[in-house]
Scaffold this active site. Sequence first.
Site, PDB file in Angstrom:
ATOM      1  N   ASN A  15      -1.393   1.920   6.128  1.00 36.13           N
ATOM      2  CA  ASN A  15      -0.530   0.821   5.665  1.00 36.13           C
ATOM      3  C   ASN A  15      -0.192  -0.026   6.875  1.00 36.13           C
ATOM      4  OD1 ASN A  15      -0.437   2.004   3.199  1.00 36.13           O
ATOM      5  ND2 ASN A  15       1.759   2.413   3.207  1.00 36.13           N
ATOM      6  N   GLY A  16      -0.047  -1.319   6.682  1.00 33.95           N
ATOM      7  CA  GLY A  16       0.313  -2.194   7.795  1.00 33.95           C
ATOM      8  C   GLY A  16      -0.806  -3.178   8.069  1.00 33.95           C
ATOM      9  N   CYS A  21       0.835  -1.197   0.000  1.00 33.02           N
ATOM     10  CA  CYS A  21       0.000   0.000   0.000  1.00 33.02           C
ATOM     11  C   CYS A  21       0.872   1.252   0.000  1.00 33.02           C
ATOM     12  CB  CYS A  21      -0.876   0.026   1.235  1.00 33.02           C
ATOM     13  SG  CYS A  21      -1.877  -1.453   1.424  1.00 33.02           S
ATOM     14  N   GLU A  63      18.912 -22.669  -3.446  1.00 35.89           N
ATOM     15  CA  GLU A  63      18.428 -21.306  -3.645  1.00 35.89           C
ATOM     16  C   GLU A  63      19.596 -20.317  -3.780  1.00 35.89           C
ATOM     17  OE1 GLU A  63      15.772 -20.082  -4.503  1.00 35.89           O
ATOM     18  OE2 GLU A  63      15.871 -17.982  -3.919  1.00 35.89           O
ATOM     19  N   TRP A  83      -2.859  -2.481  -1.644  1.00 34.73           N
ATOM     20  CA  TRP A  83      -2.423  -3.808  -2.096  1.00 34.73           C
ATOM     21  C   TRP A  83      -2.991  -4.761  -1.070  1.00 34.73           C
ATOM     22  CZ3 TRP A  83       1.277  -7.885  -1.341  1.00 34.73           C
ATOM     23  CH2 TRP A  83       1.612  -8.561  -2.519  1.00 34.73           C
ATOM     24  N   HIS A 125      29.864 -38.299  -5.441  1.00 36.97           N
ATOM     25  CA  HIS A 125      29.281 -39.081  -6.533  1.00 36.97           C
ATOM     26  C   HIS A 125      29.378 -38.353  -7.870  1.00 36.97           C
ATOM     27  CE1 HIS A 125      27.789 -41.959  -3.618  1.00 36.97           C
ATOM     28  NE2 HIS A 125      27.527 -40.912  -2.862  1.00 36.97           N
ATOM     29  N   ARG A 176       4.982   0.278  -7.683  1.00 38.52           N
ATOM     30  CA  ARG A 176       5.026  -0.707  -6.600  1.00 38.52           C
ATOM     31  C   ARG A 176       3.904  -1.734  -6.685  1.00 38.52           C
ATOM     32  NH1 ARG A 176       6.729   0.995  -1.582  1.00 38.52           N
ATOM     33  NH2 ARG A 176       4.643   0.643  -0.817  1.00 38.52           N
ATOM     34  N   LYS A 226       9.558 -11.723 -14.393  1.00 38.20           N
ATOM     35  CA  LYS A 226       9.135 -11.850 -12.995  1.00 38.20           C
ATOM     36  C   LYS A 226       8.080 -12.929 -12.844  1.00 38.20           C
ATOM     37  CE  LYS A 226       9.050 -10.883  -8.671  1.00 38.20           C
ATOM     38  NZ  LYS A 226      10.134 -11.570  -7.927  1.00 38.20           N
ATOM     39  N   GLU A 231      21.254 -16.600 -11.668  1.00 38.91           N
ATOM     40  CA  GLU A 231      20.275 -15.800 -12.418  1.00 38.91           C
ATOM     41  C   GLU A 231      20.638 -14.324 -12.500  1.00 38.91           C
ATOM     42  OE1 GLU A 231      16.228 -15.720 -10.917  1.00 38.91           O
ATOM     43  OE2 GLU A 231      16.945 -15.842  -8.874  1.00 38.91           O
ATOM     44  N   LYS A 245      20.232 -17.991  -7.041  1.00 43.45           N
ATOM     45  CA  LYS A 245      20.381 -16.523  -6.979  1.00 43.45           C
ATOM     46  C   LYS A 245      21.625 -16.085  -7.747  1.00 43.45           C
ATOM     47  CE  LYS A 245      17.266 -15.621  -6.128  1.00 43.45           C
ATOM     48  NZ  LYS A 245      16.086 -16.345  -5.816  1.00 43.45           N
TER      49      LYS A 245
HETATM   50  O1  M6R Z   1       5.712 -16.406  -8.865  1.00 46.63           O
HETATM   51  P1  M6R Z   1       6.254 -17.784  -8.590  1.00 46.63           P
HETATM   52  O2  M6R Z   1       6.776 -17.913  -7.196  1.00 46.63           O
HETATM   53  O3  M6R Z   1       5.300 -18.868  -8.937  1.00 46.63           O
HETATM   54  O4  M6R Z   1       7.492 -17.916  -9.571  1.00 46.63           O
HETATM   55  C1  M6R Z   1       8.177 -19.126  -9.682  1.00 46.63           C
HETATM   56  C2  M6R Z   1       9.546 -18.921 -10.271  1.00 46.63           C
HETATM   57  O5  M6R Z   1       9.447 -18.414 -11.575  1.00 46.63           O
HETATM   58  C3  M6R Z   1      10.375 -17.932  -9.424  1.00 46.63           C
HETATM   59  O6  M6R Z   1      10.444 -18.386  -8.106  1.00 46.63           O
HETATM   60  C4  M6R Z   1      11.790 -17.771  -9.976  1.00 46.63           C
HETATM   61  O7  M6R Z   1      12.488 -18.959  -9.902  1.00 46.63           O
HETATM   62  C5  M6R Z   1      12.461 -16.671  -9.189  1.00 46.63           C
HETATM   63  N1  M6R Z   1      12.164 -15.400  -9.753  1.00 46.63           N
HETATM   64  C6  M6R Z   1      13.911 -16.858  -9.071  1.00 46.63           C
HETATM   65  O8  M6R Z   1      14.476 -15.853  -8.288  1.00 46.63           O
END
Ligand code: M6R
Length: 606
Positions: free
Chosen positions: A98-99, A2, A479, A74, A502, A27, A601, A486, A483
Amino acid sequence: MCGIVGYKGKKDACGILIEALKRLEYRGYDSAGIAVWHEGKVEVARKKGKVDELRKVIADGSFTGKMGLAHTRWATHGTPSEHNAHPHKAGDVVVVHNGIIENYIELKERLRKEGHKFLSDTDTEVIPHLIASYLKKGMDFVDAVRSALKELKGSYALGIIRETDKMLIAARKESPLIIGVGAGEYFIASDAPAIINRTKRFIFLEDDDIAIFADGTVRLIDLEGKTVKREIHQVQWSDAMAEKGGFKHFMLKEIFEQPRAISDTLIGRVKEERGEVAFEELKLPDLAKVKKIWMVACGTSYHACMIGKYLFESVLHIPVETDIASEFRYREPILKKDDMLVLVSQSGETADTIAAMKEGKKRGVYTLSICNVLGSTLARDADGVIFTHAGPEIGVASTKAFTTQISVLFLLMLHIGERLGKLNKQDISRYINEIKQIPHKVQSILDMSGQIEEMARRYMVHRDFLYLGRGINYPAVLEGALKLKEISYIHAEAYAAGEMKHGPIALIDENMPVVFVSPHDHTYKKTCSNVEEVISRRGRVLIFTDDPLHEMADRVETFFVLPQTIYALQPILSVVPLQLLAYYIANFLGTDVDQPRNLAKSVTVE
Ligand code: M6R
């Protein structure tokens, strides 16, 4: 998330407020509203959808006045709709917020008994009603606001006006709010970009501050009415810097937002004294019949599912099968009628995850989505939904969505454990106590970000990285590697540390940084042996551990100590330095961190 804006000065408030809302559009939001004061009357307009829709409603010029509030919402409580949009009004009191108000249900019940009628599904609406109820008892505006604020549990940034007063009041607790100081005029905003084109002189409100704008000045008090002093800061931010709250990239801003995002995700759900975790309006199936839980997602959200598996299996001993959503329905999964299918997604719009939900529905199983975006497809169409309250995530690389997904899975595990009688109230209180400390612990890692930046400087020249972890930290290293690859385009692979022998061990030489997550848990000794094996092949080892006395500490190149927590919550802490490491390396390499090449995204195609 928000957005709040407010104005009090000598100019037309409406134009200034609409412009400020437009500046917050990046946002994300689902509805917008405005309130303008003019000679003892407040005109209010609200609209689902974009600010331009709201602009059409007020185009007749009836919103003239020199004081007002506006808001983009939001949704967190109640669907995106006109009646849930802000401002909310009770009596002559008008509020934007907000909150999250944690105790809104109790307050609503009490106020209903006093005769108050509620028109929305929001937590916010109790605030103007509470203020109105104090005004009815004869208090003046400021005292009524103070008394109301003292009763609120949770977080708030507030803008408040009333028809019969020329005053504007703002207040904050655990939700950002700034004052913009202009020439004979004042602005309030939840975020600097809203007003950075109007002024660069800001007062940053602190928790429990109340700002009273009247007679051409602003006065700050605390909840007890005592005067507080805050400096006026002159900032040199450009528009783009202001959007990112002074951070260079949205990703970094979002990494730093994690303490608040996790707290917001817990608010209203954890009742430590009662040993309870409650999810509003969530109707689960008959849990006694659920023999297996499936957790399905893509990318980062899939890593959260893997952590969910460790949580449910290690604490509740309920079998969990995880699946990558794009594989799930093509492999004929053996779903039984009483199984439960959990879909995890930040956006709620990932095509493969939606397809997995449809598959589950077709097979007649109960579907539960864990989403960050209200009104998204997965949130709307699953049989049940739990929201992460991370706020909008703009950087393509998911960070705060991930740690809030783990938080929700942890809470869900407690909730199901209690309902099945597998956890008693004391167990749950103990677990709640642990997760409530997580935001502070994440903050303490963020406070050491300088160390990670130095680390990044040292390792940025490498083109391949290996990440290793065991148990519940195996998904955390997956993860961490995701990060790095990507956003920096560096090749990074992650394995369960036991798998190293292995195959991946063949890659190790003096050019290979190997990142270990190695807490002092039941996997400690085994991971120490893996570290030893890497050292003897001249690999360059980085260890992230909660054990300052780790036996390999003096033998490795880089050593970083994390705060301690219980096993179940370790990945939330261990992933944060990995997010930072990836970020700083990418930043040094100069890649487009927030919009890395080839990525979107939200992946809405299968
Ligand atoms: O919106 P979602 O969580 O369903 O998206 C899934 C993946 O596309 C997302 O987690 C993607 O791997 C990340 N942007 C990576 O940082």
